[in-house]
Enzyme design. Structure first.
Site, PDB file in Angstrom:
ATOM      1  N   LYS A 135     -22.971   6.838  -5.322  1.00 24.77           N
ATOM      2  CA  LYS A 135     -22.493   8.122  -5.866  1.00 24.77           C
ATOM      3  C   LYS A 135     -22.020   8.061  -7.310  1.00 24.77           C
ATOM      4  CE  LYS A 135     -17.904   7.893  -3.706  1.00 24.77           C
ATOM      5  NZ  LYS A 135     -17.104   8.514  -2.650  1.00 24.77           N
TER       6      LYS A 135
ATOM      7  N   TYR B 217       0.831  -1.213   0.000  1.00 24.78           N
ATOM      8  CA  TYR B 217       0.000   0.000   0.000  1.00 24.78           C
ATOM      9  C   TYR B 217       0.856   1.250   0.000  1.00 24.78           C
ATOM     10  CZ  TYR B 217      -3.989  -3.032   1.243  1.00 24.78           C
ATOM     11  OH  TYR B 217      -4.971  -3.994   1.267  1.00 24.78           O
TER      12      TYR B 217
ATOM     13  N   LEU C 219     -17.863  -1.425   0.776  1.00 32.49           N
ATOM     14  CA  LEU C 219     -18.695  -0.527  -0.044  1.00 32.49           C
ATOM     15  C   LEU C 219     -18.408  -0.716  -1.536  1.00 32.49           C
ATOM     16  CD1 LEU C 219     -18.615   2.831   1.987  1.00 32.49           C
ATOM     17  CD2 LEU C 219     -20.451   1.134   1.835  1.00 32.49           C
ATOM     18  N   GLY C 220     -17.757  -1.830  -1.883  1.00 27.67           N
ATOM     19  CA  GLY C 220     -17.448  -2.029  -3.309  1.00 27.67           C
ATOM     20  C   GLY C 220     -16.761  -0.803  -3.891  1.00 27.67           C
ATOM     21  N   PHE C 221     -15.650  -0.392  -3.239  1.00 29.47           N
ATOM     22  CA  PHE C 221     -14.854   0.770  -3.677  1.00 29.47           C
ATOM     23  C   PHE C 221     -15.680   2.067  -3.628  1.00 29.47           C
ATOM     24  CE2 PHE C 221     -10.898  -0.642  -6.303  1.00 29.47           C
ATOM     25  CZ  PHE C 221     -10.525  -1.514  -5.313  1.00 29.47           C
TER      26      PHE C 221
HETATM   27  N1  LIG Z   1      -6.726  -8.042   0.882  1.00 30.25           N
HETATM   28  C1  LIG Z   1      -6.987  -7.341  -0.196  1.00 30.25           C
HETATM   29  O1  LIG Z   1      -6.662  -7.751  -1.324  1.00 30.25           O
HETATM   30  C2  LIG Z   1      -7.697  -6.034  -0.047  1.00 30.25           C
HETATM   31  C3  LIG Z   1      -8.260  -5.400  -1.172  1.00 30.25           C
HETATM   32  C4  LIG Z   1      -8.944  -4.204  -0.969  1.00 30.25           C
HETATM   33  C5  LIG Z   1      -9.025  -3.647   0.306  1.00 30.25           C
HETATM   34  N2  LIG Z   1      -8.442  -4.268   1.366  1.00 30.25           N
HETATM   35  C6  LIG Z   1      -8.506  -3.698   2.734  1.00 30.25           C
HETATM   36  O2  LIG Z   1      -9.807  -3.224   2.996  1.00 30.25           O
HETATM   37  C7  LIG Z   1      -9.775  -1.828   3.271  1.00 30.25           C
HETATM   38  C8  LIG Z   1     -11.042  -1.167   2.757  1.00 30.25           C
HETATM   39  O3  LIG Z   1     -11.148  -1.409   1.357  1.00 30.25           O
HETATM   40  P1  LIG Z   1     -11.824  -0.329   0.418  1.00 30.25           P
HETATM   41  O4  LIG Z   1     -11.162   0.999   0.641  1.00 30.25           O
HETATM   42  O5  LIG Z   1     -11.865  -0.888  -0.943  1.00 30.25           O
HETATM   43  O6  LIG Z   1     -13.294  -0.281   1.086  1.00 30.25           O
HETATM   44  P2  LIG Z   1     -14.683   0.253   0.508  1.00 30.25           P
HETATM   45  O7  LIG Z   1     -15.534   0.504   1.692  1.00 30.25           O
HETATM   46  O8  LIG Z   1     -15.217  -0.647  -0.525  1.00 30.25           O
HETATM   47  O9  LIG Z   1     -14.313   1.617  -0.217  1.00 30.25           O
HETATM   48  C9  LIG Z   1     -13.843   2.699   0.540  1.00 30.25           C
HETATM   49  C10 LIG Z   1     -13.844   3.946  -0.322  1.00 30.25           C
HETATM   50  O10 LIG Z   1     -15.209   4.299  -0.652  1.00 30.25           O
HETATM   51  C11 LIG Z   1     -15.379   5.717  -0.506  1.00 30.25           C
HETATM   52  N3  LIG Z   1     -16.277   5.894   0.655  1.00 30.25           N
HETATM   53  C12 LIG Z   1     -16.086   5.457   1.920  1.00 30.25           C
HETATM   54  N4  LIG Z   1     -17.106   5.774   2.711  1.00 30.25           N
HETATM   55  C13 LIG Z   1     -18.000   6.406   1.947  1.00 30.25           C
HETATM   56  C14 LIG Z   1     -19.263   6.953   2.214  1.00 30.25           C
HETATM   57  N5  LIG Z   1     -19.798   6.887   3.444  1.00 30.25           N
HETATM   58  N6  LIG Z   1     -19.935   7.535   1.182  1.00 30.25           N
HETATM   59  C15 LIG Z   1     -19.392   7.595  -0.054  1.00 30.25           C
HETATM   60  N7  LIG Z   1     -18.176   7.090  -0.368  1.00 30.25           N
HETATM   61  C16 LIG Z   1     -17.484   6.504   0.626  1.00 30.25           C
HETATM   62  C17 LIG Z   1     -13.999   6.287  -0.263  1.00 30.25           C
HETATM   63  O11 LIG Z   1     -13.362   6.515  -1.505  1.00 30.25           O
HETATM   64  P3  LIG Z   1     -13.531   7.892  -2.339  1.00 30.25           P
HETATM   65  O12 LIG Z   1     -13.638   9.004  -1.351  1.00 30.25           O
HETATM   66  O13 LIG Z   1     -12.320   7.934  -3.193  1.00 30.25           O
HETATM   67  O14 LIG Z   1     -14.773   7.717  -3.117  1.00 30.25           O
HETATM   68  C18 LIG Z   1     -13.270   5.135   0.410  1.00 30.25           C
HETATM   69  O15 LIG Z   1     -11.880   5.193   0.270  1.00 30.25           O
HETATM   70  C19 LIG Z   1      -8.477  -1.346   2.622  1.00 30.25           C
HETATM   71  O16 LIG Z   1      -7.984  -0.137   3.137  1.00 30.25           O
HETATM   72  C20 LIG Z   1      -7.571  -2.509   2.930  1.00 30.25           C
HETATM   73  O17 LIG Z   1      -7.123  -2.441   4.269  1.00 30.25           O
HETATM   74  C21 LIG Z   1      -7.802  -5.449   1.194  1.00 30.25           C
END
Ligand SMILES: NC(=O)c1ccc[n+]([C@@H]2O[C@H](COP(=O)([O-])OP(=O)(O)OC[C@H]3O[C@@H](n4cnc5c(N)ncnc54)[C@H](OP(=O)(O)O)[C@@H]3O)[C@@H](O)[C@H]2O)c1
Length: 346
Positions: free
Chosen positions: A244, A53, A236-238
């Protein structure tokens, strides 16, 4: 905050875990510090990171997220309050900058990766050391089907486990976890650990969200019978499940606006499924993102829901999802959408 004990360990993790992979790219060190201070105040104790990361992974930023966490741990002097989880990268054509593209899960690489992570994190131990993805050719990050490799050149799981045993013996790692693993892989790791006395995997970190419940078809049974627990990532599926990006919207600075190549949550039926989930939330008077997070929090296999946030408002809202119980009718409506569009984003 709620906490879950990981079976057969003395680790307890917060039901909301703090994802970190935006720090050092979308978020500055100062913002990351603010997130960590707030999350810990709210009782979030599990911090999940990786040598690779921030994302998207680049040579110039490799290791930066761990360095930010290390700086925070040192400045706050609170290492003992955190369950620190990180990951060693497996082989990938997209990660040529990690060990010159040779990041196989063998002893030498694991030793090198662990030492570097410990240095960056400014600590002498990792609570949960995870294999970021398998060394084998398996469907990963959005691909759906397994196809047997012509020639199997993967590092044998035995060799990886022997390497983990060696680092465990030195006290630098307390427990181990899998990530992006399949039912066969999980069972194989567990079986070998049992037979040979090697370290037993405590967790599996796979994607789990309303658009991807593939975990439920095979892995949830493995977890149930084998005392393995899910660390659910990308709940949150990214960010797509907030709604949004619907109707082609591309909010300024948001992940998929910035990096359109992140296509995992844009496959066929994704948009239709998201629109239906958002409608359910709106009709129930819920924020779509909160509903999506509460769904993950409520699953029995989940030990921790790894949230991600780029703003403090998102972080506050996402942590607060721990207090939301979804009404039965909302859960039934969610399941109906899931039957109509099963796992559009594996
Ligand atoms: N093991 C693996 O291969 C793997 C892969 C992926 C993730 N992870 C782990 O899981 C963690 C979370 O993954 P993720 O970041 O993909 O999670 P996620 O919940 O799917 O996406 C988070 C992103 O969504 C947006 N967001 C978050 N809260 C929001 C809200 N309330 N309303 C609107 N948009 C919102 C933000 O991005 P924007 O502001 O840019 O829109 C935020 O960075 C990572 O940090 C990592 O530790 C692991």
């Amino acid at each position: 905050m709620l906490y879950r004990k990981l079976p057969r360990t003395d680790l307890e993790v917060s039901l909301i875990g703090l994802g970190t992979m935006t720090w050092g790219e979308q978020n500055s060190q100062e913002e990351a510090f603010e997130q960590m201070d707030y999350a810990l105040e709210q009782g979030v104790t599990l911090f999940d990171t990786a040598e690779m990361y921030p994302v998207p992974s680049r040579a110039e930023t490799y290791g930066r997220t761990e360095s930010i966490i290390g700086a925070w741990l040192e400045s706050r002097g609170n290492r003992d309050k955190i369950v620190l989880a990180t990951k060693v990268a497996g082989p990938s054509v997209h990660a040529k900058h990690i060990r010159e593209g040779q990041s196989r899960l063998n002893r030498n690489n694991i030793e090198v990766a662990l030492d570097a992570s410990l240095r960056r994190l400014r600590t002498d131990r990792i609570d949960l050391y995870q294999l970021h993805w398998p060394d084998r050719a398996v469907p990963l990050f959005g691909s759906r089907d397994y196809s047997p490799p012509g020639r199997d050149e993967s590092v044998p799981i035995e060799e990886t486990l022997e390497a983990l045993e060696a680092i465990h013996d030195t006290g630098r790692v307390r427990y181990f976890g899998l990530s992006n693993e399949t039912p066969w892989g999980a069972m194989r790791f567990l079986r070998l650990a049992e037979e040979r006395g090697w370290p037993r995997m405590a967790t599996i970190q796979n994607a789990y969200n309303l658009l991807n419940r593939t975990f439920d078809s095979g892995l949830s049974e493995v977890c149930h019978h084998e005392d393995l627990r899910l660390l659910a990532y990308s709940p949150l599926g990214f960010g797509t499940l907030s709604g949004k990006y619907l109707d082609g919207a591309r909010p300024d600075g948001a992940r998929i606006t910035r990096w359109n190549r992140f296509s995992r949550y844009q496959g066929p039926n994704a948009e239709a499924a998201i629109a239906d989930y958002v409608k359910i939330a709106n009709e129930a008077g819920l924020e779509p993102a909160q509903m999506a997070l509460a769904f993950v929090n409520g699953r029995s296999s989940v030990a921790s829901n790894l949230i991600g946030a780029t703003t403090m408002q998102q972080l506050r809202d996402n942590i607060a999802s721990v207090d939301l119980q979804l009404p039965g009718e909302v859960r039934r409506r969610i399941d109906r959408v899931h039957s109509r569009y099963p796992n559009p984003c594996p």
